[in-house]
Design a protein around this motif. Sequence first.
Motif, PDB file in Angstrom:
ATOM      1  N   CYS A 309       0.844  -1.196   0.000  1.00 45.47           N
ATOM      2  CA  CYS A 309       0.000   0.000   0.000  1.00 45.47           C
ATOM      3  C   CYS A 309       0.878   1.244   0.000  1.00 45.47           C
ATOM      4  CB  CYS A 309      -0.942  -0.002   1.215  1.00 45.47           C
ATOM      5  SG  CYS A 309      -0.093   0.133   2.810  1.00 45.47           S
ATOM      6  N   THR A 312       0.572   5.182   4.116  1.00 44.27           N
ATOM      7  CA  THR A 312       0.176   6.427   4.779  1.00 44.27           C
ATOM      8  C   THR A 312       0.040   6.261   6.289  1.00 44.27           C
ATOM      9  OG1 THR A 312      -2.128   5.888   4.229  1.00 44.27           O
ATOM     10  CG2 THR A 312      -0.978   7.404   2.759  1.00 44.27           C
ATOM     11  N   SER A 360      -2.487   1.598   5.631  1.00 41.04           N
ATOM     12  CA  SER A 360      -2.941   2.831   4.987  1.00 41.04           C
ATOM     13  C   SER A 360      -4.163   3.365   5.713  1.00 41.04           C
ATOM     14  CB  SER A 360      -3.293   2.559   3.520  1.00 41.04           C
ATOM     15  OG  SER A 360      -3.868   3.707   2.915  1.00 41.04           O
TER      16      SER A 360
END
Length: 429
Positions: A309, A312, A360
């Motif tokens: 991913c 984040t 994420s």
Amino acid sequence: MRLPGRLAAAIEVLADVEQRRRPVSEALKAWGLDNRFAGAGDRAAIGNLVYDALRRRASHAFAMGSDSPRALVLAVALRDWGETRESLVEAFAGDRHAPEPPSEAEIAAAATDLAAAPPAIRADVPEWLAPSLERAFGPDWVEEGQGMAGRPSLDLRANALKASPEKVVKSLARFSPQPTFIAPFGITMPAGPRDARTPNVTTDEGYQKGWFEVQDQGSQVVAALAGAREGEQVLDLCAGAGGKTLALAATMGNRGQIFAYDSDRARLAPIYERLKRNGVRNAQVRAPQPGALDDLVGKMDRVVVDAPCTGTGTWRRRPDTKWKLTPELLAQRQAEQAALLAEAQAYLRPGGVLAYITCSILPEENDDRVAAFRAAHPGFETLDIAQAWRSALITDLPDGLATPAGGLCLTPRRTGTDGFYCHLLRKAG
């Protein structure tokens, strides 16, 4: 080294990152090799300055009117580390390693009030991600972004195959470890301020003996939510270095079978030593090659997909990736996630459970991917995440963690963890 010399070094490292476009960790390592006079405390302080500058790059640059390495490092000293005009003037006096002293204009800029700054600046996130984060967190999205811009704790997982949390805490008493709030086998050491050093726990006798692993509490939680049970057949489809494989093995008490696989041999390489050190006997590593998993089709009780991913959720630890993320990279990750989910479902037996996990916080990689998967595979149902939480963690699911599609999202602001997503799906029986 005194503070001015450390500031100068941090400016140099950030300039290197900017010019060569290489990861911060590589730039810091290179600086250390070129400046062997610097002690461990100096290297830790310089690293903290660099990472703090990148964690809040947007807000620091807005306040200073510049995103130059010098502006960012001075902003950290004045805005984050509590330095003042007087303290810097005194520190810089007569220090031949110091950069040019901060001007009155720079000192004044550091005091800029951000109340009127655009939301993405206050959240310290790329502006193009603001709609996605607002969709994920509603009116709290700026505060969630700010939570992602703080320093992370050092979290450990006591290996239940060899040691109790109490035994690990005793072994690491010199670092003042504390139990985690959620993960039952978790131990944490909160991040310190300014130039505080992160404990090097991997040199501890307990680590060498396999009593514990370094693993964020959020990662421990989603591994527990995967729900692996003694005697099951489990496929860890994106095993990487094996962090979740180790956690699954401990949950299963070394009973049953885990098949650890990753499409990247380099990522998988560390798993062999880690399995041995942790005393894991129920994990079989499958190296990437044609047909490596063909014999598992339709037989697995559980498949865990810790999907690649955007990362984040790990912005606190890798803040440089926050500013490198692009819409094109996000789209690439979404395509990879869709392909992995489609592959994973084929290995499940009827009634088997698919655990979809990302690090994420973006709905495009989380709820959206599950919705698209279920549309393409109507024979899957979403399991009750609150019930899974109670079963795995023996507490009630805290308010606000469930997502609209029935998954779960952890964040630094909500749970004191890295950002993680987990969604559980059962194949029709």
